[in-house]
Design a protein around this motif. Structure first.
Motif, PDB file in Angstrom:
ATOM      1  N   THR A   1      27.710  38.846  58.118  1.00  0.00           N
ATOM      2  CA  THR A   1      28.592  39.986  57.907  1.00  0.00           C
ATOM      3  C   THR A   1      28.836  40.743  59.212  1.00  0.00           C
ATOM      4  O   THR A   1      28.157  40.523  60.211  1.00  0.00           O
ATOM      5  CB  THR A   1      27.984  40.941  56.867  1.00  0.00           C
ATOM      6  N   GLU A   2      29.795  41.654  59.170  1.00  0.00           N
ATOM      7  CA  GLU A   2      30.154  42.440  60.354  1.00  0.00           C
ATOM      8  C   GLU A   2      29.213  43.627  60.575  1.00  0.00           C
ATOM      9  O   GLU A   2      29.238  44.244  61.634  1.00  0.00           O
ATOM     10  CB  GLU A   2      31.592  42.965  60.221  1.00  0.00           C
ATOM     11  N   ASN A   3      28.430  43.951  59.560  1.00  0.00           N
ATOM     12  CA  ASN A   3      27.455  45.036  59.704  1.00  0.00           C
ATOM     13  C   ASN A   3      26.219  44.698  58.881  1.00  0.00           C
ATOM     14  O   ASN A   3      26.217  43.737  58.118  1.00  0.00           O
ATOM     15  CB  ASN A   3      28.064  46.383  59.276  1.00  0.00           C
ATOM     16  N   ILE A   4      25.187  45.511  59.058  1.00  0.00           N
ATOM     17  CA  ILE A   4      23.936  45.294  58.346  1.00  0.00           C
ATOM     18  C   ILE A   4      23.684  46.537  57.495  1.00  0.00           C
ATOM     19  O   ILE A   4      23.484  47.626  58.055  1.00  0.00           O
ATOM     20  CB  ILE A   4      22.765  45.067  59.330  1.00  0.00           C
ATOM     21  N   PRO A   5      23.730  46.397  56.185  1.00  0.00           N
ATOM     22  CA  PRO A   5      23.513  47.569  55.332  1.00  0.00           C
ATOM     23  C   PRO A   5      22.193  48.269  55.663  1.00  0.00           C
ATOM     24  O   PRO A   5      21.156  47.624  55.823  1.00  0.00           O
ATOM     25  CB  PRO A   5      23.482  46.978  53.913  1.00  0.00           C
ATOM     26  N   GLY A   6      22.275  49.602  55.803  1.00  0.00           N
ATOM     27  CA  GLY A   6      21.084  50.382  56.109  1.00  0.00           C
ATOM     28  C   GLY A   6      20.755  50.492  57.582  1.00  0.00           C
ATOM     29  O   GLY A   6      19.762  51.107  57.962  1.00  0.00           O
ATOM     30  N   TYR A   7      21.600  49.883  58.444  1.00  0.00           N
ATOM     31  CA  TYR A   7      21.370  49.923  59.893  1.00  0.00           C
ATOM     32  C   TYR A   7      22.619  50.440  60.596  1.00  0.00           C
ATOM     33  O   TYR A   7      23.726  50.239  60.119  1.00  0.00           O
ATOM     34  CB  TYR A   7      21.032  48.535  60.439  1.00  0.00           C
ATOM     35  N   GLU A   8      22.406  51.052  61.733  1.00  0.00           N
ATOM     36  CA  GLU A   8      23.535  51.448  62.574  1.00  0.00           C
ATOM     37  C   GLU A   8      23.454  50.697  63.901  1.00  0.00           C
ATOM     38  O   GLU A   8      22.373  50.439  64.419  1.00  0.00           O
ATOM     39  CB  GLU A   8      23.562  52.962  62.796  1.00  0.00           C
ATOM     40  N   VAL A   9      24.617  50.333  64.408  1.00  0.00           N
ATOM     41  CA  VAL A   9      24.694  49.616  65.682  1.00  0.00           C
ATOM     42  C   VAL A   9      24.647  50.637  66.810  1.00  0.00           C
ATOM     43  O   VAL A   9      25.464  51.545  66.883  1.00  0.00           O
ATOM     44  CB  VAL A   9      25.982  48.774  65.769  1.00  0.00           C
ATOM     45  N   LEU A  10      23.666  50.477  67.689  1.00  0.00           N
ATOM     46  CA  LEU A  10      23.531  51.348  68.853  1.00  0.00           C
ATOM     47  C   LEU A  10      24.259  50.794  70.064  1.00  0.00           C
ATOM     48  O   LEU A  10      24.777  51.546  70.885  1.00  0.00           O
ATOM     49  CB  LEU A  10      22.052  51.541  69.209  1.00  0.00           C
TER      50      LEU A  10
END
Length: 108
Positions: A6-15
């Motif tokens: 996926t393009e993001n990870i649920p529960g995480y933010e990209v730093l």
């Protein structure tokens, strides 16, 4: 290392986006497998030796992609894809690629 398609990870933010990463391997058939595969083509069914070979190749490609991401300081890889191509009639390449990122759990 978190690895997702996926393009993001649920529960995480990209730093940080650390960049494109990839890993690949080229696997060749062998005479013994080819003889058994020829027999399977006659009677039908799964060619287990080839299935196992390709599973191992995928794991090797993913492992190399993970190492590449670690070298870039990432702790996750997003948008992961796997592709296969024939290099010759007797060998196939497996490539795993994605975007290396540094993530942290979201704070509520």
């Amino acid at each position: 290392m978190i690895i997702v398609t996926t393009e993001n990870i649920p529960g995480y933010e990209v730093l940080e986006v650390n960049g494109f990463v990839r890993g690949s391997t080229v696997q060749s058939k062998n005479v013994g497998r080819d003889i058994l595969a020829g027999l399977k083509n006659i009677v039908g069914g799964e060619i287990v030796d080839y299935t196992n070979m390709m599973n191992e190749a995928r794991q090797l490609a993913i492992g190399r992609m993970k190492e590449h991401a670690e070298q870039k300081g990432a702790n996750a890889i997003i948008a992961v894809r796997l592709e296969t191509s024939n290099v010759t009639t007797a060998a196939s390449e497996i490539i795993a690629y994605g975007t290396a990122v540094t993530v942290r759990p979201k704070v509520s």
